[in-house]
Design an enzyme around this catalytic site. Sequence first.
Site, PDB file in Angstrom:
ATOM      1  N   GLU A  22      29.397   0.700  12.026  1.00 13.49           N
ATOM      2  CA  GLU A  22      27.945   0.764  11.870  1.00 13.49           C
ATOM      3  C   GLU A  22      27.310   1.799  12.791  1.00 13.49           C
ATOM      4  OE1 GLU A  22      23.948  -2.039  11.711  1.00 13.49           O
ATOM      5  OE2 GLU A  22      25.715  -2.790  12.764  1.00 13.49           O
ATOM      6  N   GLU A  70      18.895  -8.044   7.424  1.00 13.81           N
ATOM      7  CA  GLU A  70      18.928  -8.087   8.886  1.00 13.81           C
ATOM      8  C   GLU A  70      17.557  -7.687   9.439  1.00 13.81           C
ATOM      9  OE1 GLU A  70      21.881  -6.900  12.558  1.00 13.81           O
ATOM     10  OE2 GLU A  70      21.249  -5.333  11.183  1.00 13.81           O
TER      11      GLU A  70
END
Length: 253
Positions: free
Chosen positions: A136, A233
């Site tokens: 990520e 998220e």
Amino acid sequence: MLLAPCIEWQFADHPDLADRIRAASRAGFTAAEFHLWRDKDLPRIAAALAETGMTLTGICVDPRRSIVDPAERAGMVAAVRESIAATAALGRPPLILASGFRVEGMSEADHFANAVAALKEAAALAEEAGVMLLLEPLNTRLFASMYLVSTSLGLDLVEAVGSPNLRLLYDVWHSACMGEDMAAVLAGRIHLVAHVQVADMDDRHEPGTGTLDWAEVMRTLASLGYAGGIGLEYLPTLPMAESLQLTRATLAV
């Protein structure tokens, strides 16, 4: 598309994470995700997953260690190994890796080479266990000296490692914070992206509360051929039912 709430931040009226899984299931979800695992009651979470039929779309490798600092490589590989073992009872969910911080005085070439070497070791463990690793990219707004803050660089690393068990996690909010053109950075390489996370600009809240053009985001993902899940998220600003209603309407899924 499959939507997965981030129960680290959402359904927070339930102090217990296992109860958040149950709440997400009652809200119509079939998947969820959260952050670190060492501070969680994994047997209770496993029981909630079995009870509801929910799956997990991502958990962070814990503890977080650098992929660019050779002094941390052994610890990073150990963290991957331990995370794979610890989360097996949760259905072997994808494991999320960040890069760690830049090493002062190290060249760009050495940063890249160290990252590739570390990720190859981690990917070998993932291949053996049948687990997906998700690399990520983050952003400099949150982490000023983080190494991996570029989607293009993240995709370069995934390509260089060449493992089917290492893919990119593309976070729309992190990418927007870095001023990236989503269509441009993902063009031709969407097959290397296994998961997408979303939150609105500027303050990482639910889609529909900020400035991002979510119709364009979703059109871009569809036109590129993305077929994976969407991790929600974000930090909710509304009561959970209203927050999810707005999010679903904004994403039109």
